[in-house]
Design an enzyme around this catalytic site. Sequence first.
Site, PDB file in Angstrom:
ATOM      1  CD  GLN A 249      -3.046  -1.147   2.496  1.00  0.00           C
ATOM      2  OE1 GLN A 249      -3.311  -0.015   2.011  1.00  0.00           O
ATOM      3  NE2 GLN A 249      -3.212  -2.160   2.836  1.00  0.00           N
ATOM      4  CE  LYS A 265       2.691   2.318   7.064  1.00  0.00           C
ATOM      5  NZ  LYS A 265       2.419   0.945   7.710  1.00  0.00           N
ATOM      6  CD  GLU A 286      -0.516  -0.269   5.208  1.00  0.00           C
ATOM      7  OE1 GLU A 286       0.483   0.870   5.061  1.00  0.00           O
ATOM      8  OE2 GLU A 286       0.280  -1.736   5.588  1.00  0.00           O
ATOM      9  CB  ALA A 369       6.167   7.055  11.512  1.00  0.00           C
ATOM     10  CB  ALA A 370      10.526   8.285  14.656  1.00  0.00           C
ATOM     11  CG  LEU A 372      13.308   2.091  13.353  1.00  0.00           C
ATOM     12  CD1 LEU A 372      13.285   0.379  13.093  1.00  0.00           C
ATOM     13  CD2 LEU A 372      13.091   2.392  14.569  1.00  0.00           C
ATOM     14  CG  ASP A 438      -0.452  -7.944   7.595  1.00  0.00           C
ATOM     15  OD1 ASP A 438      -0.416  -8.897   6.344  1.00  0.00           O
ATOM     16  OD2 ASP A 438      -0.438  -6.078   6.783  1.00  0.00           O
ATOM     17  CD  GLU A 443      12.531  -4.749   9.444  1.00  0.00           C
ATOM     18  OE1 GLU A 443      13.597  -3.961  10.095  1.00  0.00           O
ATOM     19  OE2 GLU A 443      12.125  -5.298   8.504  1.00  0.00           O
ATOM     20  CG  ASP A 458       3.648  -3.168   7.897  1.00  0.00           C
ATOM     21  OD1 ASP A 458       2.416  -1.884   8.080  1.00  0.00           O
ATOM     22  OD2 ASP A 458       3.780  -3.648   6.769  1.00  0.00           O
TER      23      ASP A 458
END
Length: 567
Positions: A249, A265, A286, A369-370, A372, A438, A443, A458
């Site tokens: 998406q 998003k 989403e 979102a910050a 990484l 989902d 990670e 996510d």
Amino acid sequence: MVRQYLGGSTRSIYLVLACLSLSLHLLLAFFCLSVLQTACVLPTSSSSSSSSSSSSIPRTDTHRHQSIPPTSLAASSSQKLPTICQNEEHHKLNAMLHHKERESLSDATDRERKLTGDRKVIQRVKGRSKLEELFEHPLYNLPRPELQEDDWLLRVKTHGDAIEEESEEEEKEDGIASDSQWQSASQEEGYDKVTWTSNVETHPPWLRFHLGISRWELYNRKDPNLAPLTHYLATQPILGAVQKTGGTQLKLLISFPNYGQALLKPMKQSRDAETDVNLFYFSDFERHNAEISAFHLDRLLGFNRIPPVVGRLINITTEIREITTDRQLSRTFFTSPVGNVCFYGQCEYYCSTENPVCGRPHALEVSLAAMLPDITLAPRRSWRSPWRRSYSRTKMAKWEEDPAYCDTVKQTPPYNHGTRLVDLIDMAILDFLMSNMDRHHYETFEKFGNATFLLHLDNGRAFGRHSRDEPSILAPLQQCCRIRRSTLLRLRLLSLPGFRLSDVMQESLAEDPLADVAPLLSELHLSALDRRLATVLQAVQTCQDHHNDVIYNDIEGYDKAYDQQPN
């Protein structure tokens, strides 16, 4: 004599006519009096009915003056005598309506608080809110071992390290462009002039966030940088917007003047829209508010494994369309039939004119979102979840058919030692609470090996349904019957009335900028959190009824009294 007789008859006729006229005038006077009294009474009944309706439907002052029916207004305009009486009655009615309106508005506000979950009145405990009390609880302030140098993901190089790592290539670059020339070019592009030093106070919030990542968590809840970081995400000017590759998406990569970035998003459906029960989990859109809510829920559970996320209202034209350098993205912009600016980008699914992202007409809600640290600085490893779903309409995964599936997982590295298994169960509990089906991969940071936390990334497909729970999400807990002691104790704490999960979740979400537009989660979603929490605790209790080694004790020496099941 005849003339005298005629004169007498004429006088008699005049007298009769005079009496008749007087009688008619008296009748007319009585008729007018009755009409006058009727005109004064009629508006009272009609207004009282209006008053009774206004008590059930609160109205503003601008509408209150329209509460008199049109028939009474017509009567007052056609009859001038009752006007004064009607005006007096109207003023009395207005005063009565105003008083009743205040009462009805107060009642309506109380009812609305019950319906929308506005618990600000009862959230205060000893002068502090439930959220403040929760984070002051010992379970959220457990002692941790002192972090060693290797426990930090990134460290600022010392002057000596920088001298040792100098190379001929760097010297050539210094010869081509001086520091002042580089800063000038940056300023032309709209970026801030870099004045960072080894002093952390000179670092922008996103860099301080990266430097605060440790082996055990993405951020420390008490880190004073957390508030500046979320504020920076919500307020920094947007300099660039390009589409992020990968995924099913649409996602955008946003750039800020201080060289920070965020993952965007967009809002694609209303916050209260519930996922169709006929859709498979891999066919759902989403949601931007799901990303925001997942961050807050993860923090309330004490995990701190989701990067900070905030909501923001952006201008789709000036903050995306006019500044993007992504030609493929810019080609997908169009104006809808009702004049809203829309785009759809390019992705594997749901990127078409049939599934566009649209402003109103330019305003668009998004989650930011910050990001990484770049994988060149902090490589991450992607792991396939043992409880991954089949993502098929017909096939089932092995764990769905084998009740003893966890016995195999327990013998497979890295789940056969360390905390990886209970880390995975933590993630399953989080996903069950927010109904996220989902979770196919997770990670970790490669630097820390297997002795580290899991990144809960996510979460856009969470909070899709509130009317139905998905018990299969809890399969890791139900099949393995293993849970961290600290996680269990926090879950029990959040089930107590004084720290009810729905209450503290609502209070935490109220801190987000988009909460001023509308609640990020409906009352139905908040109530579902409490219901699902009870299901998790019941699953743990069932495990304890059949097994002895359910609890993984990660908090040695903590008060045993907290292990008791709450009443």
